[in-house]
Design a protein around this motif. Structure first.
Motif, short mmCIF file in Angstrom:
data_model
loop_
_atom_site.label_atom_id
_atom_site.label_comp_id
_atom_site.label_asym_id
_atom_site.label_seq_id
_atom_site.Cartn_x
_atom_site.Cartn_y
_atom_site.Cartn_z
N SER A 76 0.21 10.08 -0.14
CA SER A 76 -0.77 9.38 -0.97
C SER A 76 -1.75 8.58 -0.14
O SER A 76 -2.87 8.36 -0.54
CB SER A 76 -0.05 8.45 -1.96
OG SER A 76 0.44 7.32 -1.31
N PHE A 77 -1.33 8.12 1.06
CA PHE A 77 -2.23 7.36 1.93
C PHE A 77 -3.09 8.28 2.78
O PHE A 77 -4.10 7.85 3.32
CB PHE A 77 -1.43 6.45 2.85
CG PHE A 77 -1.13 5.11 2.26
CD1 PHE A 77 -2.04 4.08 2.34
CD2 PHE A 77 0.04 4.89 1.57
CE1 PHE A 77 -1.79 2.86 1.78
CE2 PHE A 77 0.31 3.67 1.00
CZ PHE A 77 -0.60 2.65 1.11
N VAL B 193 7.12 5.60 -7.38
CA VAL B 193 6.75 5.34 -5.99
C VAL B 193 5.36 5.88 -5.70
O VAL B 193 4.53 5.23 -5.05
CB VAL B 193 7.80 5.96 -5.02
CG1 VAL B 193 7.26 6.00 -3.60
CG2 VAL B 193 9.08 5.15 -5.06
N ASN B 194 5.07 7.07 -6.20
CA ASN B 194 3.77 7.68 -5.96
C ASN B 194 2.65 6.84 -6.58
O ASN B 194 1.61 6.60 -5.97
CB ASN B 194 3.76 9.10 -6.53
CG ASN B 194 2.49 9.86 -6.17
OD1 ASN B 194 1.87 9.59 -5.16
ND2 ASN B 194 2.11 10.81 -7.02
N THR B 195 2.88 6.38 -7.81
CA THR B 195 1.87 5.57 -8.49
C THR B 195 1.66 4.24 -7.78
O THR B 195 0.53 3.78 -7.59
CB THR B 195 2.28 5.33 -9.95
OG1 THR B 195 2.40 6.59 -10.62
CG2 THR B 195 1.23 4.49 -10.68
N LEU B 196 2.77 3.59 -7.38
CA LEU B 196 2.65 2.31 -6.67
C LEU B 196 1.94 2.50 -5.33
O LEU B 196 1.17 1.63 -4.90
CB LEU B 196 4.03 1.70 -6.47
CG LEU B 196 4.68 1.10 -7.72
CD1 LEU B 196 6.15 0.78 -7.45
CD2 LEU B 196 3.94 -0.15 -8.17
N ALA B 197 2.21 3.61 -4.65
CA ALA B 197 1.54 3.86 -3.38
C ALA B 197 0.04 4.04 -3.58
O ALA B 197 -0.77 3.55 -2.80
CB ALA B 197 2.14 5.09 -2.70
N ARG B 198 -0.35 4.74 -4.66
CA ARG B 198 -1.77 4.89 -4.94
C ARG B 198 -2.40 3.55 -5.31
O ARG B 198 -3.55 3.28 -4.98
CB ARG B 198 -1.97 5.91 -6.07
CG ARG B 198 -1.70 7.34 -5.61
CD ARG B 198 -2.12 8.37 -6.65
NE ARG B 198 -1.21 8.35 -7.80
CZ ARG B 198 -1.60 8.22 -9.06
NH1 ARG B 198 -2.89 8.05 -9.33
NH2 ARG B 198 -0.73 8.25 -10.03
N ARG C 166 -1.36 0.62 -4.13
CA ARG C 166 -1.51 -0.13 -2.88
C ARG C 166 -2.73 0.35 -2.10
O ARG C 166 -3.48 -0.45 -1.55
CB ARG C 166 -0.25 0.03 -2.02
CG ARG C 166 -0.33 -0.59 -0.62
CD ARG C 166 -0.60 -2.08 -0.68
NE ARG C 166 -1.12 -2.57 0.58
CZ ARG C 166 -0.38 -3.20 1.50
NH1 ARG C 166 0.89 -3.43 1.27
NH2 ARG C 166 -0.92 -3.63 2.62
N ARG C 167 -2.94 1.66 -2.11
CA ARG C 167 -4.13 2.18 -1.42
C ARG C 167 -5.40 1.68 -2.08
O ARG C 167 -6.37 1.30 -1.40
CB ARG C 167 -4.12 3.71 -1.41
CG ARG C 167 -5.33 4.31 -0.70
CD ARG C 167 -5.29 5.81 -0.64
NE ARG C 167 -5.38 6.42 -1.96
CZ ARG C 167 -5.42 7.73 -2.17
NH1 ARG C 167 -5.35 8.56 -1.16
NH2 ARG C 167 -5.50 8.20 -3.39
#
Length: 459
Positions: A315-316, A375-380, A382-383
């Motif tokens: 995602s990053f 996790v994927n949504t939270l990572a996006r 954070r980005r």
């Protein structure tokens, strides 16, 4: 520590700027590889096991106090963390990250005068500089924060104005006992009560600024009578006789000659083209996360354990049409600013409104949600926060608070720990909703609310 060492994999040490006379703190110029910007890193190396926890807690509290100060004359605090020292060192490294200032210190300007003590300014310039410092101190004192070790090296003359550093931290960065049991020499800017062993209060800051003003003016300087009188009051041996910082700021501001300009500083700005550097930093940070994930997989022997981490990395570093990191398109109508203005906060463009935040709380149960999807949504998210800070769509203070909340949720989910995701999402939604357009651009706020909606799931 040596140049190249990284704190928490994100902040790379590049050049040692110094430390205090007691040898307690280290100050480095560094690089935030995620946001691709220069920063200043201050750390107090402490024993990892069996050491005194008080300095770490005091340092953390001081960083929190400094981060709560929003004033153009006070250096911006970006982040706080605690990292492990180099392998085999047995050290833990509490650190604080602040903006990098282009310019030179007031101490360097005084030194450039030739005597190192006086006469570096015309009287109007000296009064103007000290008026700005007094205004910054007044803001800090109103928030209950004291500098505690103000001196010319604490004042920076930059192209953006006068900046005071180490507000709330100076006393913690200095160790009164130097190595070997001998004490550091007292500073000539310390108030009499400090020399007698008392803790510094707001009056001590005012005393220090009175001494600084006298040094800048030099002996025999011709100044208005009111300036001479208040300068003498600042240096009174009795704290109760000194003016408050706000009174001092108003008196000095009134005495600044019309048309007086602050002393010029020659900035060393980052390259105007920050986009390429930011993309490189994002890729470098993502590669570091990938290495950590693969190392954990090898140690545990379980490939499934790192699937969420790999999703975070993707995602990053997800490639766009040209192979780079996918960056949101620029927001129409946003004013551009001078290159390198990492901490400038701008309001939203006129007429632009954010999509409204969802009204009310969600039900306690938001339905089944996979850990990987969360996790994927939270990572996006954070980005999105990191890019918002880099694009000046999110003010540094609010961005740091949001990023900390998101990262805490993400790391706990990633580690398989029990997480009250409902409560975390509600807290994030409330914090975003409380921010005005100067803290979070309305369009960026709408994007963050949309990501939070993905975590709601069916009711």
């Amino acid at each position: 520590m040596d140049p190249g060492f990284r704190l928490d994999g994100r902040y790379r040490l590049e050049r040692r700027l110094g430390g205090d006379a007691g040898g307690r703190a280290q100050v480095w110029e560094g690089r935030d590889v995620l946001l691709a910007r220069r920063v200043v890193l201050k750390t107090i190396p402490l024993e990892r096991a069996g050491g005194d926890r008080a300095p770490r807690l005091e340092f953390r509290d001081g960083a929190q106090a400094a981060a709560g100060l929003a004033h153009p004359g006070i250096v911006t605090t970006y982040d706080y963390g605690e990292a492990d020292g180099p392998d085999g060192s047995g050290l833990t490294l509490p650190y604080v990250v602040t903006e990098f200032l282009d310019g030179r210190t007031l101490a360097a300007r005084l030194q450039a005068a030739g005597t190192g003590t006086a006469g570096a300014f015309a009287s109007g310039e000296a009064v103007a500089v000290c008026a700005r410092v007094a205004d910054a101190l007044a803001a800090a004192h109103a928030a209950g924060v004291v500098h505690g070790a103000l001196e010319p090296a604490s004042v920076f003359l930059t192209a953006d104005g006068v900046k005071v550093v180490d507000v709330g931290l100076a006393g913690l960065l200095r160790d009164p006992a130097a190595p070997g049991g001998t004490r550091s020499a007292p500073s000539p800017f310390m108030a009499p009560e400090q020399l007698a062993g008392q803790d510094a209060g707001p009056e001590a800051d005012v005393h220090a600024l009175g001494v600084i003003l006298a040094r800048c003016l030099g002996p025999g300087a011709v100044v208005p009578e009111e300036v001479a009188e208040i300068c003498a009051r600042c240096r009174s041996a009795r704290p109760a006789e000194r003016p408050a910082a706000r009174e001092l700021a108003e008196a000095l501001e009134a005495a600044v000659p019309a048309g007086n300009v602050l002393p010029a500083a020659v900035p060393e700005r980052d390259s105007p083209d920050r986009t390429g550097a930011m993309l490189a930093g994002l890729r470098e940070w993502a590669r570091g996360r990938l290495g950590v994930a693969l190392g954990a997989m090898a140690a545990a022997g379980v490939a499934l354990a790192v699937v969420p981490l790999l999703m975070v990395v993707m995602s990053f570093a997800s490639p766009g049409p040209t192979g780079g990191v996918a960056i949101p398109p620029p927001v129409p109508g946003r004013p551009s600013g001078p290159p390198g203005m990492d901490t400038m906060e701008r309001g939203a463009s006129p007429g632009r409104t954010a999509p409204p935040a969802p009204e009310g709380r969600r039900s306690p149960s938001r339905g089944a949600r996979s850990s990987e999807a969360a996790v994927n949504t939270l990572a996006r998210m954070r980005r999105s926060i990191d890019l918002g800070i880099a694009a000046r769509q999110i003010a540094p203070r609010e961005g740091t608070e949001l990023a900390t909340l998101v990262t805490t949720l993400l790391n706990r989910l990633d580690a398989g720990e029990p997480v009250d995701l409902d409560r975390g999402v509600d807290e994030l939604r409330d914090r975003i909703a409380r921010c005005g357009p100067r803290e979070i651009d309305p369009v960026r706020a709408g994007e963050l609310h949309a990501l939070l909606a993905e975590l709601d799931g069916p009711e």
